[in-house]
Write an enzyme that holds these catalytic residues in place. Structure first.
Site, PDB file in Angstrom:
ATOM      1  N   ASP A  27      14.003  12.270  72.787  1.00 32.54           N
ATOM      2  CA  ASP A  27      15.100  12.289  71.825  1.00 32.54           C
ATOM      3  C   ASP A  27      15.233  13.747  71.391  1.00 32.54           C
ATOM      4  O   ASP A  27      14.363  14.270  70.708  1.00 32.54           O
ATOM      5  CB  ASP A  27      14.741  11.383  70.639  1.00 32.54           C
ATOM      6  CG  ASP A  27      15.782  11.417  69.524  1.00 32.54           C
ATOM      7  OD1 ASP A  27      16.653  12.309  69.527  1.00 32.54           O
ATOM      8  OD2 ASP A  27      15.697  10.544  68.649  1.00 32.54           O
TER       9      ASP A  27
ATOM     10  N   TYR B  44       5.819  12.138  60.312  1.00 35.81           N
ATOM     11  CA  TYR B  44       6.924  11.380  60.872  1.00 35.81           C
ATOM     12  C   TYR B  44       7.776  12.226  61.793  1.00 35.81           C
ATOM     13  O   TYR B  44       8.353  13.221  61.386  1.00 35.81           O
ATOM     14  CB  TYR B  44       7.821  10.774  59.784  1.00 35.81           C
ATOM     15  CG  TYR B  44       8.952  10.017  60.413  1.00 35.81           C
ATOM     16  CD1 TYR B  44       8.701   8.782  61.009  1.00 35.81           C
ATOM     17  CD2 TYR B  44      10.220  10.547  60.511  1.00 35.81           C
ATOM     18  CE1 TYR B  44       9.705   8.091  61.648  1.00 35.81           C
ATOM     19  CE2 TYR B  44      11.236   9.864  61.150  1.00 35.81           C
ATOM     20  CZ  TYR B  44      10.969   8.636  61.720  1.00 35.81           C
ATOM     21  OH  TYR B  44      11.968   7.961  62.372  1.00 35.81           O
TER      22      TYR B  44
ATOM     23  N   LYS C  57      10.118   7.396  66.282  1.00 31.72           N
ATOM     24  CA  LYS C  57       9.325   6.411  67.008  1.00 31.72           C
ATOM     25  C   LYS C  57       9.208   6.815  68.467  1.00 31.72           C
ATOM     26  O   LYS C  57       9.923   7.690  68.942  1.00 31.72           O
ATOM     27  CB  LYS C  57      10.009   5.040  66.907  1.00 31.72           C
ATOM     28  CG  LYS C  57       9.461   4.192  65.771  1.00 31.72           C
ATOM     29  CD  LYS C  57       8.079   3.630  66.085  1.00 31.72           C
ATOM     30  CE  LYS C  57       7.550   2.919  64.849  1.00 31.72           C
ATOM     31  NZ  LYS C  57       6.175   2.492  64.988  1.00 31.72           N
TER      32      LYS C  57
HETATM   33  P1  13P Z   1      14.632   7.168  66.775  1.00 34.53           P
HETATM   34  O1  13P Z   1      13.141   7.033  66.884  1.00 34.53           O
HETATM   35  O2  13P Z   1      15.338   6.423  67.853  1.00 34.53           O
HETATM   36  O3  13P Z   1      15.041   8.596  66.671  1.00 34.53           O
HETATM   37  O4  13P Z   1      15.076   6.428  65.437  1.00 34.53           O
HETATM   38  C1  13P Z   1      14.626   6.935  64.245  1.00 34.53           C
HETATM   39  C2  13P Z   1      14.913   6.053  63.079  1.00 34.53           C
HETATM   40  O5  13P Z   1      14.096   5.977  62.215  1.00 34.53           O
HETATM   41  C3  13P Z   1      16.182   5.332  62.991  1.00 34.53           C
HETATM   42  O6  13P Z   1      16.277   4.618  61.782  1.00 34.53           O
HETATM   43 MG    MG Z   2      16.501   9.809  66.966  1.00 31.33          MG
HETATM   44 MG    MG Z   3      15.388   6.743  69.882  1.00 30.92          MG
END
Ligand code: 13P
Ligand code: MG
Ligand code: MG
Ligand code: 13P
Length: 363
Positions: free
Chosen positions: A13, A227, A230
């Site tokens: 990402d 953080y 994800k």
């Molecule tokens: P991603 O991990 O896909 O960037 O999403 C982050 C998130 O917390 C969306 O609410």
């Molecule tokens: Mg993202």
């Molecule tokens: Mg993502």
């Protein structure tokens, strides 16, 4: 022995368009342009699921090859430059290091790679998910390779009847163990039923030890210690001829299971099977999405993709996922919609606890 092909799927990402919902077309174009100019690859396909760019590449350089990983890293850096120029959201989110160190593992991007000699016919499926974590594959991979109610081949195909070997990783203690199924199914389920910690890394055919499936098990949040989004995972599954049929490998997603990673990486919700075009998380930044792209390999050329979940046969699964999503959302900030304390990506618990420290009385 014939020549070996490596299928590498590397994802990151590098910035969302808009928010965490999608990838900007200019980033995909940039990635495609770089891979097109590389002499290292036999073939490639650039795609996305939600806000994650996925580089699907074939070559003859083997797994964990420095040049291939460098190519992926440079591609993500160039895409990050575009993301920064366009002020996309969270530009460079998944690139943890400042410079390349020989292997993208541990640097942020997710990696799934397998090396094999191409069979007479080589159907493969690349699964990619957004708003979830590597353990999300445990349930479907278990169903594909160990559940006869999902995969009838385990019962009636003589070349599958002996079962499969599952390599399971402990993502906290950095250990691995291999289970032989069906004999050790109950032991294995003790672990893989806890997908936040134990992940099926790979599946092998018994007897031949041929690679059948492999997933990304990188956990950015564990690597970065803060953080950073994800670890939206990828999975490669080879199909047919002693392995699950394509339809057996798609079947588990007809029943959307609950996964971790929705909204701020801190909620549980159903994994909704969708086409690439519909892989744009919206409601509460979700619900979590999974895409399945089929390819026929031909001397390393990627013929495809077949965007499997675009099919009407997955309409009911989407409807069910929406209903489950609705129900889960009704719980708002309560567990189990909100993840258990030690699984949340975001928390105010330490600061709120500190502020209220003196108000807590002994009972
Ligand atoms: P991603 O991990 O896909 O960037 O999403 C982050 C998130 O917390 C969306 O609410
Ligand atoms: Mg993202
Ligand atoms: Mg993502
Ligand atoms: P191995 O350690 O088995 O090579 O795993 C490769 C990997 O982590 C790709 O995700």
């Amino acid at each position: 022995m014939g020549k070996k092909i490596t299928l590498s799927v590397i994802k990151a990402d590098i910035g969302g368009f808009v928010g965490h919902s999608n990838v900007h077309p200019e980033c995909l174009e940039t990635a495609g342009g770089i891979l097109a100019g590389s002499p290292l690859l036999i073939d490639y396909h650039v795609t996305h699921v939600g806000d994650d760019i996925n580089l699907i590449m074939t070559h003859e350089l083997g797994k964990n090859n420095g040049e291939i990983h460098q190519l992926a890293w440079n591609t993500f850096l160039s895409c990050t430059a575009v993301a920064k120029k366009l002020k996309l959201y969270g530009a460079g989110q998944d690139l943890l290091a400042d410079s390349f160190s020989g292997n993208v593992k541990g640097m942020g991007p997710g990696v799934a790679e397998m090396e094999f000699e191409e069979r007479a016919s080589e159907p493969v499926i690349v699964y990619m998910a957004d708003k979830t974590e590597p353990g999300a594959w445990n349930f479907p991979v278990y169903k594909m390779f160990a559940d006869p109610f999902n995969t009838i081949g385990l019962i009636i195909d003589p070349s599958m009847h002996q079962g499969f070997l599952f390599e399971v990783r402990d993502l906290i203690d950095h250990k691995k163990v291999t289970f032989s199924c069906p004999e050790e199914m109950y032991d294995m389920l003790v672990f893989i039923g806890a997908p936040g910690r134990y992940c099926i890394k790979s599946v092998y055919q018994k007897g031949t030890n041929e690679i059948a499936a492999t997933s990304s098990t990188q956990r950015l949040n564990l690597m970065a210690g803060r953080y950073v989004g994800k670890d939206d995972p990828v999975l490669i599954v080879r199909c047919q001829s002693g392995l699950p049929a394509v339809g057996e490998a798609l079947e588990p997603f007809a029943n959307p299971h609950l996964v971790s990673g929705w909204m701020r990486g801190s909620h549980s919700g159903p994994l909704m099977p969708v086409s690439v075009d519909a892989s744009t998380p919206t409601r509460f930044d979700g619900p979590p999405r999974v895409v399945a792209l089929g390819f026929q390999l031909n001397d390393g050329k990627l013929h495809g993709p077949q965007d499997f979940f675009a099919d009407v046969a997955y309409d009911l699964a989407r409807q069910k996922a929406n209903e489950i999503a609705n129900y889960m959302r009704s719980m708002g900030p309560f567990e189990p919609h909100r993840l258990h304390l030690d699984e949340m990506e975001y928390t105010t618990m330490p600061s709120v606890s500190k502020r209220l420290k003196d108000r807590f009385e002994k009972v």
